[in-house]
Design an enzyme around this catalytic site. Sequence first.
Site, short mmCIF file in Angstrom:
data_model
loop_
_atom_site.label_atom_id
_atom_site.label_comp_id
_atom_site.label_asym_id
_atom_site.label_seq_id
_atom_site.Cartn_x
_atom_site.Cartn_y
_atom_site.Cartn_z
N LYS A 193 -9.11 -34.30 25.08
CA LYS A 193 -8.42 -35.48 24.45
C LYS A 193 -6.98 -34.93 24.36
CE LYS A 193 -6.47 -36.63 21.13
NZ LYS A 193 -5.08 -36.91 21.04
N GLU B 213 -3.41 -22.33 20.12
CA GLU B 213 -2.24 -21.87 20.47
C GLU B 213 -1.12 -22.83 19.80
OE1 GLU B 213 -1.76 -19.25 22.63
OE2 GLU B 213 -3.65 -19.14 23.80
N CYS C 116 7.18 -24.34 23.21
CA CYS C 116 6.49 -23.41 22.12
C CYS C 116 7.07 -22.33 22.01
CB CYS C 116 5.16 -23.41 22.05
SG CYS C 116 4.30 -22.88 23.68
N GLU D 15 9.84 -24.55 12.74
CA GLU D 15 9.97 -24.96 14.06
C GLU D 15 10.54 -26.52 14.29
OE1 GLU D 15 6.32 -25.84 16.28
OE2 GLU D 15 7.05 -24.56 18.10
P1 NAD Z 1 0.06 -31.95 17.34
O1 NAD Z 1 -0.43 -30.76 16.62
O2 NAD Z 1 0.63 -33.06 16.54
O3 NAD Z 1 -0.89 -32.36 18.30
C1 NAD Z 1 -1.77 -31.67 19.28
C2 NAD Z 1 -2.93 -32.53 19.54
O4 NAD Z 1 -3.60 -32.59 18.73
C3 NAD Z 1 -2.56 -33.83 20.11
O5 NAD Z 1 -3.59 -34.25 21.13
C4 NAD Z 1 -3.14 -34.67 18.73
O6 NAD Z 1 -3.46 -35.88 19.09
C5 NAD Z 1 -4.19 -33.90 18.42
N1 NAD Z 1 -4.57 -33.86 16.87
C6 NAD Z 1 -3.63 -34.37 15.91
N2 NAD Z 1 -4.33 -34.46 14.77
C7 NAD Z 1 -5.81 -34.18 15.18
C8 NAD Z 1 -6.89 -34.01 14.15
N3 NAD Z 1 -6.84 -34.09 12.80
N4 NAD Z 1 -7.86 -33.53 14.82
C9 NAD Z 1 -8.06 -33.13 16.01
N5 NAD Z 1 -6.97 -33.32 17.13
C10 NAD Z 1 -5.85 -33.78 16.41
O7 NAD Z 1 0.96 -31.16 18.19
P2 NAD Z 1 2.29 -31.65 19.08
O8 NAD Z 1 3.34 -32.25 18.48
O9 NAD Z 1 1.39 -32.75 20.15
O10 NAD Z 1 2.83 -30.30 19.96
C11 NAD Z 1 3.89 -29.75 19.56
C12 NAD Z 1 3.23 -28.40 18.82
O11 NAD Z 1 2.39 -27.95 19.82
C13 NAD Z 1 4.40 -27.53 18.52
O12 NAD Z 1 4.19 -27.06 17.44
C14 NAD Z 1 4.25 -26.49 19.46
O13 NAD Z 1 5.16 -25.14 19.23
C15 NAD Z 1 2.82 -26.15 19.87
N6 NAD Z 1 2.64 -25.86 21.18
C16 NAD Z 1 2.10 -24.59 21.28
C17 NAD Z 1 1.91 -23.97 22.48
C18 NAD Z 1 1.41 -22.40 22.80
O14 NAD Z 1 0.87 -22.21 23.93
N7 NAD Z 1 1.40 -21.75 21.71
C19 NAD Z 1 2.15 -24.74 23.63
C20 NAD Z 1 2.86 -26.10 23.54
C21 NAD Z 1 3.01 -26.48 22.47
#
Ligand code: NAD
Length: 516
Positions: free
Chosen positions: A207, A282, A315, A413
């Site tokens: 997804k 992650e 991130c 963040e």
């Molecule tokens: P997010 O948590 O809003 O969304 C990530 C994914 O989760 C999306 O595909 C979203 O549709 C899905 N999602 C949202 N709600 C959900 C639910 N209730 N159930 C299942 N899936 C759901 O994060 P974002 O804004 O897309 O990404 C940014 C974040 O990701 C930042 O905090 C960043 O630091 C982190 N990030 C971490 C890494 C790492 O490797 N540690 C790498 C990249 C990004």
Amino acid sequence: MTATDAAGTAGAAAGNVGAGTEGAGAGTATIMAGGIPVDTRHFIGGERVASPETYRNTSPIDGGFLGDISRGGEHEVDQAVVAAREAFAAWAALGPHKRGVILHRIADLVEQNLETLANIETLDNGGLLRSNLRGVMPRVAHNIRFFADYAINDLGHPDFETRGHTNHVTWDPSGVAALITPWNAPLMLATWKIGPALAAGDTVVLKPAEWTPLTASFFADLTKQAGLPAGVFNVVQGYGKEAGAALVAHPGISRISFTGSVPTAKTIAKAAADNLTPTSFELGGKSPCIVLADADLELAASLAVEQYDNAGQVCLSGTRILVHEDIAEAFAEAFTKKAQSLKQGDPRDPESDIGPQVHVTHFERIKGFVDRARQEGQSVLMGGEPNDELGGLYFKPTLINDPTPGSEIVTQEVFGPVLTMQTFATDDEAIDLANGTEFGLAAVVVSGDRDHAKTITDRLVAGTIWVNCFFVRDLRAPFGGSKKSGVGREGGTWSFDFYADVKNTVVAPNGWKTGS
Ligand code: NAD
């Protein structure tokens, strides 16, 4: 979230970069992203499946319409999990060598379509085209090749004996891996999961993030072209709260690998608890970039400026610059000189260093952080506002000096081009500041003295630490976060430990024979 919420126009200039047919709705199957055809439907059981509802996808570059994307929910997720379960036994039985042949074919096709993928990604998430061409998409191919080869050549543990009995450890395929990915490096982060999951013999339901659905969709066609059996890899598009929530709650999945934010991880952990589905998270960071008094200033300034990479949407970014007080003034001068020379602009322009933020909602979130910091009286040394010359979603690279300890700008963040700078007098102070947030993803240490640097790295709480460098990543190394930055580690054997069912078979001294 409604379909209208997902539209990211931001008052941006109208240019219709995608040339999709606006408002075409559910019937639209293929859009032209920058002249490249991309299917906007789910990919389930090797076929395209449309949802009755769609949502509107726009480009962060200029707000141009990209296409109406199928909006999946419980029904499509169930279809995809069923397809993945049906495909599982045969894929698992194929073994790592035969799986590897197909995975390498997928990587070949990624390389043959490298320019196309790079262009689609840039249109969809606003990342620099030159980075996508030179770094990101080659890495996508490498993610797949590396894990295919690792499963064949490197995964294993020497047998060992217990009172004459032989312990034999194997990594068995576990079932259907649910993969949920963010928008900041869409296909790179997706294949970092897809590679090991498929190499381990699992089948996959991906997804992708709703703001960046396109490269995953294009990639799905490549898997089919490479001969990956139907159902082994599936993509369900849609919102997190709909498709994402249905996927992580599905009892038919065996693993959840999630990259994204801490709040979403908490929601997923609760859903996973019902089925005791193993999770790998992650998550976010607020990493320090520590400049010791013995650091080379030019190197320190260059590494600190690199933290604006991908418009700060990384991130791992060392967003909190911690600098020794004796060199703080000289460092600030070297840093601002370099940072001000960064060119902000269209990410397709090879001269651009910083592109737009991914989406209007995210842009407003970043602006909100900086506006509140200003209202609190924090000192904005550089940037601090949208780039009005460019308009749209471009936010100027920003530096906030000496923020109040504990304030939100230094603890939360931002995930944008916003750095803070704090000074320290002793190593103990540096460590207290560095470890002083709820995150523990990464750290950068800049020092001219190897022994000094080691006394610092030994005391840092972080999954990855770079000394006098940044962003060097080897897929053999463990990757993940401490504290709220993650659960578990991926990379090398750690990935297989997660995606596989690790099994120990203990064989009696006389082997597999029964009797005497
Ligand atoms: P997010 O948590 O809003 O969304 C990530 C994914 O989760 C999306 O595909 C979203 O549709 C899905 N999602 C949202 N709600 C959900 C639910 N209730 N159930 C299942 N899936 C759901 O994060 P974002 O804004 O897309 O990404 C940014 C974040 O990701 C930042 O905090 C960043 O630091 C982190 N990030 C971490 C890494 C790492 O490797 N540690 C790498 C990249 C990004």
